[in-house]
Design a protein around this motif. Structure first.
Motif, PDB file in Angstrom:
ATOM      1  N   VAL A   1       0.853  -1.184   0.000  1.00  0.00           N
ATOM      2  CA  VAL A   1       0.000   0.000   0.000  1.00  0.00           C
ATOM      3  C   VAL A   1       0.892   1.236   0.000  1.00  0.00           C
ATOM      4  O   VAL A   1       1.854   1.311   0.761  1.00  0.00           O
ATOM      5  CB  VAL A   1      -0.923   0.030   1.235  1.00  0.00           C
ATOM      6  CG1 VAL A   1      -1.847   1.240   1.181  1.00  0.00           C
ATOM      7  CG2 VAL A   1      -1.733  -1.251   1.335  1.00  0.00           C
ATOM      8  N   GLU A   2       0.568   2.195  -0.857  1.00  0.00           N
ATOM      9  CA  GLU A   2       1.329   3.447  -0.887  1.00  0.00           C
ATOM     10  C   GLU A   2       0.402   4.595  -1.240  1.00  0.00           C
ATOM     11  O   GLU A   2      -0.678   4.395  -1.820  1.00  0.00           O
ATOM     12  CB  GLU A   2       2.482   3.368  -1.883  1.00  0.00           C
ATOM     13  CG  GLU A   2       2.052   3.077  -3.307  1.00  0.00           C
ATOM     14  CD  GLU A   2       3.237   2.841  -4.229  1.00  0.00           C
ATOM     15  OE1 GLU A   2       4.279   3.489  -4.023  1.00  0.00           O
ATOM     16  OE2 GLU A   2       3.119   2.010  -5.154  1.00  0.00           O
ATOM     17  N   LEU A   3       0.823   5.790  -0.867  1.00  0.00           N
ATOM     18  CA  LEU A   3       0.072   6.996  -1.183  1.00  0.00           C
ATOM     19  C   LEU A   3       0.409   7.425  -2.603  1.00  0.00           C
ATOM     20  O   LEU A   3       1.560   7.376  -3.021  1.00  0.00           O
ATOM     21  CB  LEU A   3       0.431   8.111  -0.206  1.00  0.00           C
ATOM     22  CG  LEU A   3      -0.322   9.440  -0.360  1.00  0.00           C
ATOM     23  CD1 LEU A   3      -1.801   9.257  -0.055  1.00  0.00           C
ATOM     24  CD2 LEU A   3       0.280  10.488   0.562  1.00  0.00           C
TER      25      LEU A   3
ATOM     26  N   LEU B   1      -5.011   6.061  -2.192  1.00  0.00           N
ATOM     27  CA  LEU B   1      -4.239   4.942  -1.679  1.00  0.00           C
ATOM     28  C   LEU B   1      -4.177   3.873  -2.760  1.00  0.00           C
ATOM     29  O   LEU B   1      -5.215   3.452  -3.274  1.00  0.00           O
ATOM     30  CB  LEU B   1      -4.871   4.379  -0.408  1.00  0.00           C
ATOM     31  CG  LEU B   1      -4.916   5.324   0.791  1.00  0.00           C
ATOM     32  CD1 LEU B   1      -5.779   4.733   1.898  1.00  0.00           C
ATOM     33  CD2 LEU B   1      -3.514   5.605   1.302  1.00  0.00           C
TER      34      LEU B   1
ATOM     35  N   VAL C   1      -3.230   0.116  -3.788  1.00  0.00           N
ATOM     36  CA  VAL C   1      -2.975  -1.225  -3.261  1.00  0.00           C
ATOM     37  C   VAL C   1      -2.584  -2.124  -4.432  1.00  0.00           C
ATOM     38  O   VAL C   1      -3.386  -2.375  -5.338  1.00  0.00           O
ATOM     39  CB  VAL C   1      -4.216  -1.796  -2.554  1.00  0.00           C
ATOM     40  CG1 VAL C   1      -3.919  -3.186  -1.993  1.00  0.00           C
ATOM     41  CG2 VAL C   1      -4.682  -0.863  -1.448  1.00  0.00           C
TER      42      VAL C   1
ATOM     43  N   THR D   1      -6.988   1.497  -6.784  1.00  0.00           N
ATOM     44  CA  THR D   1      -6.825   2.883  -6.369  1.00  0.00           C
ATOM     45  C   THR D   1      -8.020   3.290  -5.526  1.00  0.00           C
ATOM     46  O   THR D   1      -9.154   3.305  -6.017  1.00  0.00           O
ATOM     47  CB  THR D   1      -6.713   3.800  -7.605  1.00  0.00           C
ATOM     48  OG1 THR D   1      -5.606   3.381  -8.410  1.00  0.00           O
ATOM     49  CG2 THR D   1      -6.516   5.246  -7.189  1.00  0.00           C
ATOM     50  N   TYR D   2      -7.783   3.605  -4.244  1.00  0.00           N
ATOM     51  CA  TYR D   2      -8.847   3.950  -3.304  1.00  0.00           C
ATOM     52  C   TYR D   2      -8.832   5.443  -3.004  1.00  0.00           C
ATOM     53  O   TYR D   2      -7.761   6.054  -2.906  1.00  0.00           O
ATOM     54  CB  TYR D   2      -8.662   3.200  -1.982  1.00  0.00           C
ATOM     55  CG  TYR D   2      -8.989   1.733  -2.031  1.00  0.00           C
ATOM     56  CD1 TYR D   2     -10.223   1.267  -1.577  1.00  0.00           C
ATOM     57  CD2 TYR D   2      -8.072   0.813  -2.519  1.00  0.00           C
ATOM     58  CE1 TYR D   2     -10.522  -0.086  -1.609  1.00  0.00           C
ATOM     59  CE2 TYR D   2      -8.363  -0.544  -2.567  1.00  0.00           C
ATOM     60  CZ  TYR D   2      -9.597  -0.979  -2.112  1.00  0.00           C
ATOM     61  OH  TYR D   2      -9.897  -2.312  -2.150  1.00  0.00           O
TER      62      TYR D   2
ATOM     63  N   ALA E   1      -8.499   8.390  -0.884  1.00  0.00           N
ATOM     64  CA  ALA E   1      -7.855   8.557   0.419  1.00  0.00           C
ATOM     65  C   ALA E   1      -8.702   9.375   1.386  1.00  0.00           C
ATOM     66  O   ALA E   1      -8.499   9.320   2.596  1.00  0.00           O
ATOM     67  CB  ALA E   1      -6.490   9.215   0.246  1.00  0.00           C
TER      68      ALA E   1
ATOM     69  N   CYS F   1     -11.731   6.488   2.619  1.00  0.00           N
ATOM     70  CA  CYS F   1     -11.492   5.087   2.939  1.00  0.00           C
ATOM     71  C   CYS F   1     -10.470   4.891   4.041  1.00  0.00           C
ATOM     72  O   CYS F   1      -9.496   5.632   4.148  1.00  0.00           O
ATOM     73  CB  CYS F   1     -11.000   4.337   1.699  1.00  0.00           C
ATOM     74  SG  CYS F   1     -12.180   4.328   0.346  1.00  0.00           S
ATOM     75  N   ARG F   2     -10.727   3.885   4.828  1.00  0.00           N
ATOM     76  CA  ARG F   2      -9.784   3.433   5.843  1.00  0.00           C
ATOM     77  C   ARG F   2      -9.593   1.943   5.593  1.00  0.00           C
ATOM     78  O   ARG F   2     -10.473   1.133   5.853  1.00  0.00           O
ATOM     79  CB  ARG F   2     -10.351   3.685   7.239  1.00  0.00           C
ATOM     80  CG  ARG F   2      -9.487   3.210   8.391  1.00  0.00           C
ATOM     81  CD  ARG F   2     -10.131   3.640   9.704  1.00  0.00           C
ATOM     82  NE  ARG F   2      -9.363   3.225  10.841  1.00  0.00           N
ATOM     83  CZ  ARG F   2      -9.550   2.059  11.476  1.00  0.00           C
ATOM     84  NH1 ARG F   2     -10.480   1.237  11.056  1.00  0.00           N
ATOM     85  NH2 ARG F   2      -8.814   1.745  12.514  1.00  0.00           N
ATOM     86  N   LEU F   3      -8.438   1.559   5.023  1.00  0.00           N
ATOM     87  CA  LEU F   3      -8.214   0.174   4.638  1.00  0.00           C
ATOM     88  C   LEU F   3      -7.891  -0.663   5.865  1.00  0.00           C
ATOM     89  O   LEU F   3      -7.140  -0.239   6.742  1.00  0.00           O
ATOM     90  CB  LEU F   3      -7.067   0.084   3.636  1.00  0.00           C
ATOM     91  CG  LEU F   3      -7.211   0.925   2.363  1.00  0.00           C
ATOM     92  CD1 LEU F   3      -6.040   0.648   1.426  1.00  0.00           C
ATOM     93  CD2 LEU F   3      -8.525   0.643   1.669  1.00  0.00           C
TER      94      LEU F   3
END
Length: 257
Positions: A186-188, A208, A210, A227-228, A230, A233-235
């Motif tokens: 996971v990365e920004l 975010l 993934v 791609t979420y 940011a 969402c709270r993964l």
């Protein structure tokens, strides 16, 4: 070695205002409530409108506020807790298997990004099957996904497929293989134009990303890049099947579907 004394860094004025505004949101406003206009807010807190805008923009990036054209600035709902599965082998772990909140929106053969091609072991100009999906939660798009599958992973795939049958056929062939393991990172990142359109965000908005590698006995069989949003969402990762949704002092639990 001589010790270097670091000078204390003064907190920017907009950052202090952001903290004050955050406390006001928690105590004075409810979810969905429209904030007063910028002129009134600036007067209330005794700051310039430019400082206020910086604080509001930061709260929007953190998912506390939503700016909607024609409506104004409203208090955002709590972030949605979204389970992204377990790390390691598990039943039904191929994308598209079991009960999911993803919706397939298309499939095509395309050259993947160089980083994905390197993981898949394909050539830099080799076409791979690319499935695009959108994840829906509470009636809104919260994520987009590209699943990259090289032809070698799905050798039994029919040569001629209609657009409507392409994605289901690719996923069906994946499901027929024995999945040995999967791993995620996971990365920004920043939303690309196409993803931003699907997520109702502006290009460059924080997201975010993934990345999941799916492995069989022969190596990496597929790569997913999801791609979420940011700001909403709270993964969550784990094996309990429970998603915990928290927003400051408000907390609730709900079973993951």
């Amino acid at each position: 070695m001589a010790t270097t004394q670091l000078e204390p860094v003064q907190e920017p004025k907009y950052w202090h205002l952001k903290t004050v505004l955050q406390e006001a949101l928690d105590s004075e406003f409810s979810v969905g409530e429209i904030l007063p206009n910028e002129r009134d807010l600036a007067a209330r807190f005794g700051v310039a409108r430019a400082t206020l805008r910086q604080a509001l923009e930061q709260l929007e990036l953190e998912g506390r506020l939503q700016r909607r054209r024609g409506v104004g600035t409203t208090v955002a709902p709590p972030r949605m807790g979204i389970a992204v599965g377990t790390t390691g082998a598990s039943e039904g772990a191929w994308p598209g298997s079991g009960s999911e909140s993803w919706r397939t929106v298309g499939c095509a053969e395309a050259v993947p990004p160089a980083a994905v091609a390197a993981v898949l072991g394909t050539g830099t100009d080799e076409l791979v099957h690319t499935v695009r999906r959108v994840r829906m939660m509470q009636g809104q798009s919260v994520a987009t996904e590209l699943i990259f599958v090289p032809s070698g992973s799905v050798p039994a795939l029919p040569a001629l497929l209609t657009p409507a049958a392409h994605a289901p056929a690719v996923l069906r062939e994946l499901h027929a293989m024995a999945l040995e393991s999967e791993d995620r990172a996971v990365e920004l990142g920043s939303a690309r134009a196409e993803d931003a359109k699907q997520l109702d965000r502006l290009p460059g908005a924080p997201v975010l990303v993934v990345t999941t590698r799916y492995r069989t006995g022969q190596g990496v069989a597929a790569v997913s890049v999801a791609t979420y949003r940011a700001d909403t969402c709270r993964l969550t990762f784990g094996e309990t099947g429970t998603v915990q949704i928290s927003h400051h002092e408000q907390e609730e639990r709900r079973e993951a579907s």
